[in-house]
Design an enzyme around this catalytic site. Structure first.
Site, PDB file in Angstrom:
ATOM      1  N   HIS A 260       0.805  -1.230   0.000  1.00 26.87           N
ATOM      2  CA  HIS A 260       0.000   0.000   0.000  1.00 26.87           C
ATOM      3  C   HIS A 260       0.839   1.281   0.000  1.00 26.87           C
ATOM      4  O   HIS A 260       0.623   2.186  -0.799  1.00 26.87           O
ATOM      5  CB  HIS A 260      -0.880   0.037   1.253  1.00 26.87           C
ATOM      6  CG  HIS A 260      -1.698  -1.177   1.481  1.00 26.87           C
ATOM      7  ND1 HIS A 260      -2.877  -1.422   0.815  1.00 26.87           N
ATOM      8  CD2 HIS A 260      -1.531  -2.236   2.324  1.00 26.87           C
ATOM      9  CE1 HIS A 260      -3.401  -2.555   1.242  1.00 26.87           C
ATOM     10  NE2 HIS A 260      -2.596  -3.081   2.141  1.00 26.87           N
TER      11      HIS A 260
HETATM   12  C1  BDR Z   1      -2.210   0.666   5.743  1.00 33.12           C
HETATM   13  O1  BDR Z   1      -2.359   0.179   7.069  1.00 33.12           O
HETATM   14  C2  BDR Z   1      -1.117  -0.183   7.592  1.00 33.12           C
HETATM   15  O2  BDR Z   1      -1.220  -1.390   8.278  1.00 33.12           O
HETATM   16  C3  BDR Z   1      -0.161  -0.235   6.427  1.00 33.12           C
HETATM   17  O3  BDR Z   1       1.145   0.130   6.825  1.00 33.12           O
HETATM   18  C4  BDR Z   1      -0.736   0.763   5.461  1.00 33.12           C
HETATM   19  O4  BDR Z   1      -0.288   2.062   5.738  1.00 33.12           O
HETATM   20  C5  BDR Z   1      -2.960  -0.266   4.816  1.00 33.12           C
HETATM   21  O5  BDR Z   1      -4.301  -0.282   5.141  1.00 33.12           O
END
Ligand code: BDR
Ligand code: CA
Length: 331
Positions: A260
């Site tokens: 992400h």
């Molecule tokens: C986001 O949530 C976190 O766990 C990850 O680092 C990312 O920023 C994804 O939903």
């Protein structure tokens, strides 16, 4: 300027994008940091750590560990909020490991955090530079950015793009059916930042689920063989195991864990790799069931103005080319 025979003509350096990265490393934050540390096209002013995936003492330590691996101790790391504005701290250690960096063994880095609070560091760096010249990539809950905007509302006018990994729409959520983790963890902070008039670009799950660490992409990184590439690949290998168990996915070559947090940083480097749509985004803060859902309105006739942008697609190959270049041996 004079060029002597056999000497290359010197050219003026291109302006690098000034950038603050606010993050909660986090395995995918770690990959995004490697991209930022390794790219020659960013003027990294600061890393600000926020509590999110793991508590802020760990995210700040992890940011410093990653900075050391990348040999970028020139970039200061500031510690910020240890809890959301109004909610209890949640955490996502099941997706990132108890220490936040998957299989990487934690150790105390050589260099400490800088002294200022993250929110003050953001204010100082933005207010002391020309208007709109400093971008922020927000890779965790928006607590630090909201605190900075509360303290210095004039920041909204001066900030460049605020590129946020967060939000859920067509793809549904990843922490609840309706919500994505970063927005869900501190929905009030996200709502406040979106309401300030900042130029917010949201990279929600609709786009980030297109940027997956497939076997071929991880293997390509492993083949590079630098500490930065090995670190990035190890984060993806950890995610691969964990997401397969917790989320489950089909055994297809194009499948793999989404990375992400790469998206906002990649967009700042190569905006052409993403398609964005103007919109107005509001965050659900009242309902427990849909807490942190991002309501994305594309219809100007209904919204009045469309001050935000929502990422609808990403060129994953282009994004992975960027991370490979950033982790390649430096000449
Ligand atoms: C986001 O949530 C976190 O766990 C990850 O680092 C990312 O920023 C994804 O939903
Ligand atoms: Ca994150």
């Amino acid at each position: 300027m004079v060029a002597y025979p056999g000497e290359p003509l010197q050219t003026l350096p291109m302006t690098r994008q000034a950038l603050i990265i606010d993050c909660d490393p986090g395995v995918d934050d770690a990959v995004a940091l490697m991209l930022a540390f390794g790219s020659g096209e960013l003027d990294l002013l600061a890393i600000t750590a926020v509590g999110g995936n793991v508590p802020v003492t760990k995210t700040a330590r992890n940011a410093r560990m990653l900075r050391q691996i990348a040999g970028r101790e020139d970039v200061p790391v500031f510690m910020g909020a240890d809890r959301p504005l109004r909610r209890e701290p949640a955490g996502a250690g099941e997706f990132h490991g108890a220490e936040g960096l998957g299989d990487l063994t934690p150790r105390e880095p050589d260099a400490p955090c800088a002294e200022e609070h993250a929110a003050d560091a953001i204010i100082d760096r933005v207010m002391n530079r020309p208007g709109k010249s400093v971008a922020i990539a927000v890779l965790g809950p928006l607590t630090n950015v909201a605190l900075a905007l509360r303290k210095a509302p004039e920041l909204a006018e001066r900030l460049g793009p605020v590129a946020v990994m967060g939000g859920a729409r067509s793809e549904g959520g990843n922490i609840t059916a309706s919500a994505e983790f970063n927005i869900w963890a501190d929905p009030e902070a996200a709502a406040e930042v979106l309401a300030t008039g900042c130029d917010v670009v949201l990279f929600g799950l609709d786009a980030t689920h297109q940027v997956r660490a497939t076997e071929a992409r991880i293997a390509a990184l492993e083949a590079i063989g630098t500490p930065m590439a090995d670190t990035a690949a190890s984060m993806m290998r950890f995610s691969e195991r964990v997401e397969r168990r917790l989320v489950g996915w089909p055994s297809l070559p194009e499948w793999g864990p989404p990375v992400h947090d790469l998206c906002p940083v990649a967009w700042l480097l190569r905006p052409d790799l993403f398609a964005l749509k103007p919109c107005r985004i509001e965050v659900e803060t009242q309902s427990e069931l849909t807490r942190g859902h991002t309501a994305v309105e594309f219809r100007q006739g209904v919204a009045g103005a469309l001050p935000h942008r929502w990422a609808v697609s990403a060129d994953a190959d282009g994004v992975f080319d960027l991370i490979a270049e950033a982790c390649a041996p430096r000449g």
